[in-house]
Scaffold this active site. Sequence first.
Site, PDB file in Angstrom:
ATOM      1  N   LYS A 156     -28.318 -20.785 -60.292  1.00 11.34           N
ATOM      2  CA  LYS A 156     -27.037 -20.576 -60.984  1.00 11.34           C
ATOM      3  C   LYS A 156     -27.083 -21.057 -62.431  1.00 11.34           C
ATOM      4  CE  LYS A 156     -24.232 -20.805 -56.822  1.00 11.34           C
ATOM      5  NZ  LYS A 156     -23.177 -21.515 -56.100  1.00 11.34           N
ATOM      6  N   CYS A 157     -28.168 -21.700 -62.827  1.00 14.09           N
ATOM      7  CA  CYS A 157     -28.301 -22.280 -64.168  1.00 14.09           C
ATOM      8  C   CYS A 157     -29.120 -21.339 -65.062  1.00 14.09           C
ATOM      9  CB  CYS A 157     -28.989 -23.635 -64.062  1.00 14.09           C
ATOM     10  SG  CYS A 157     -29.463 -24.362 -65.641  1.00 14.09           S
ATOM     11  N   GLY A 158     -28.529 -20.925 -66.188  1.00 14.39           N
ATOM     12  CA  GLY A 158     -29.216 -20.041 -67.119  1.00 14.39           C
ATOM     13  C   GLY A 158     -30.488 -20.650 -67.675  1.00 14.39           C
TER      14      GLY A 158
END
Length: 132
Positions: free
Chosen positions: A10-12
Amino acid sequence: MSATIYHNPKCGTSRNVLAMLRAAGEEPVVVEYLKTPPSREKLVSLIAAMGITPRDLLRQKGTPHDELGLGDAKWSDDQLIDFMIEHPILINRPVVETSLGTKLCRPSETVLEILPEGAVKSFTKEDGEVVK
């Protein structure tokens, strides 16, 4: 060379680092640390390999950091590690291990420091920023 990434999909930043590893020709071991947290021993080992303190690895944004009062200097390194084991979301990401070193890869281009020189010729992040 082998690589392991402690990853949050979920982390860019984490997605960009994973993509850079793959652009370098690596298919890293991907550890989704929120589903499979590192053991205490592994977390201590990663912190030591990075040459940072447990506090340096604490993530504040989007975590129970403030509710737990972790900004308070009263917590020992061992206590902070215990909090990270109990609440893996407190572990900042992504952490990458390669034969050339171990790093908290924020910003994402930090991963280049632990890849062979020239392994990534050019890379465009999700937001369009070109690296290298």
